[in-house]
Write an enzyme that holds these catalytic residues in place. Structure first.
Site, short mmCIF file in Angstrom:
data_model
loop_
_atom_site.label_atom_id
_atom_site.label_comp_id
_atom_site.label_asym_id
_atom_site.label_seq_id
_atom_site.Cartn_x
_atom_site.Cartn_y
_atom_site.Cartn_z
CG HIS A 346 -0.13 0.23 2.78
ND1 HIS A 346 0.19 1.38 3.14
CD2 HIS A 346 -0.05 -0.65 3.46
CE1 HIS A 346 0.72 1.24 4.22
NE2 HIS A 346 0.53 -0.16 4.61
CB CYS A 364 1.73 -3.21 5.24
SG CYS A 364 0.00 -3.64 5.91
#
Length: 410
Positions: A346, A364
């Site tokens: 992301h 992440c």
């Protein structure tokens, strides 16, 4: 001298005609009153053989599986009409060109009494009329299925997916008779490729080849479960099928050591993206006693969903104390989910100075805005994101960990 003759024994719905050799001083009648299928006139007379009608399932059969075909055959005659009906509905079927047979093409229903009505003529042109009834089984309950792209997304029939996309059949009830269910499910591909079923859980069966799909492969999955006993008195509720195709090979390899994510399309590296991955660190405890490691799991991930905006919160893994330095709740843009435990590729514009240099995320793969947009626009569901060189491995059930299981053990 005693006379010997052959007498055809039939009756409404007899599935197999019996031929008896009877000894008698007086020849027996062979007309309709004697049970002949030939109708009035004794099967045409003149020495003609009487018609023989065979109906399957047999007359008065009970607990017939709905997957069973219904067939009607005639010898020494031809069929005119065959109807198989229950509850005001006729079962679809086809009459053979030579009119010697009829075969159902539709599926029977559970818990119904079907009446088979047959008309035709024998070899001499006399009418043949016969009926029979049978009853299908009534299960304690039935199971329904969903074809999935992943645990968060239903498979879209006719859609295109990435080279890492497994075939997934999800059952709304636990399956105990797995062998029978596997035999009722079939995967057909073009070009042809071998693969295996693997039960990820009692409700989820996955099928995959040994290696990633070849781009351009077409895949069809058929689950012919109607009438199949899945265990404990539960039967398959219906037959279903779905198909999809495989797009370009898109594989991203994120390396924790180099802090780079290399992106390959059809085998060619097209982009090298600086990134920041999970920072690690043990000892953090969630609100329910969870041990939190803040690592990105190594192994093959399969892209599951793409969300233009998603709210990410540390509360999802147990950190709810706002005074905890690891607490956060943020709206994140251009988020591509790669695991059920919350790993994403992301946009992370707040962390650009660390990209390519230091792993500082909560698990992440953080990338800069231009890279995030390119990745979001280029990669799609079923594409592969492989993570390397972290001390934690992706589990089979944490999203789609299928490709991390050796094929010999699949």
């Amino acid at each position: 001298m005693l006379s010997r003759r052959r007498v055809l024994v039939t009756g409404a719905g007899v599935a197999t005609a019996a031929v008896l050799a009877g000894c008698s001083d007086t020849p027996k009648k062979t007309g309709a009153g004697a049970g002949s299928t030939g109708g009035a006139g004794g099967g045409g007379g003149g020495g003609a053989q009487p018609a023989k009608v065979t109906i399957t399932p047999a007359a008065d059969s009970k607990d017939v599986a709905p997957s069973s075909p219904v067939t009607v055959a005639i010898e020494n005659g031809t069929l005119d009409t065959v109807t198989v009906a229950a509850g005001g509905k006729n079962l679809a079927g086809t009459l053979a060109e030579d009119k010697h047979g009829w075969q159902s093409t539709g599926a029977l229903a559970y818990g119904q009494t079907y009446t088979v009505t047959v008309t035709g003529v024998d070899a001499a042109g006399a009418a043949v009329n016969q009926t029979a009834t049978f009853t299908t089984l009534k299960p304690a309950s039935t199971v329904s299925i969903t074809f999935q792209a992943n645990p968060m997304l239903a498979l879209k029939n006719g859609n295109t997916y990435g080279v890492g996309q497994p075939v997934i059949v999800f059952f709304n009830k636990a399956v105990t008779n797995k062998d029978a269910v596997e035999q009722a499910m079939k995967v057909t591909t073009s070009p042809e490729v071998e693969g295996k079923w693997h039960w990820v859980s009692a409700q989820s069966a996955h099928w995959r080849p040994e290696k990633y799909w070849a781009p351009g492969t077409t895949v069809k999955v058929s689950a012919n479960l109607l009438g199949v006993d899945i265990g404990n008195g539960v039967y398959g509720g219906t037959n279903a099928s779905a198909n999809f195709s495989i797009g370009k090979s898109r594989i991203a390899i994120a390396d924790s050591n180099t802090k780079q994510m290399e992106c390959y399309i059809d085998g060619q590296m097209v982009r090298r993206i600086p990134c920041s991955m999970g920072k690690g660190g043990k000892g953090t405890i969630g609100s329910k006693g969870e041990k939190i490691d803040y690592l990105t799991a190594s192994g093959v991930h399969v892209l599951m969903t793409k969300e233009p905006l998603v709210t990410m919160s540390s509360a999802s893994y147990g950190v709810t104390n706002k005074n905890d330095p690891n607490y956060y709740e943020e709206k994140i843009r251009l988020a591509c989910r790669i695991s059920l435990s919350g790993e994403y590729v992301h946009l992370a514009d707040w962390n650009i100075p660390k990209h390519g240099k230091e792993n500082t995320s909560h698990g992440c793969i953080n990338v800069a805005p231009d890279h995030a947009k390119w990745f979001y626009d280029t990669f799609d569901v079923g594409d592969v994101v492989e993570v390397r060189n972290t001390p934690k491995n992706l589990q089979l059930t944490d999203g789609l960990g299928d490709w991390n299981v050796p094929y010999a053990q699949w």
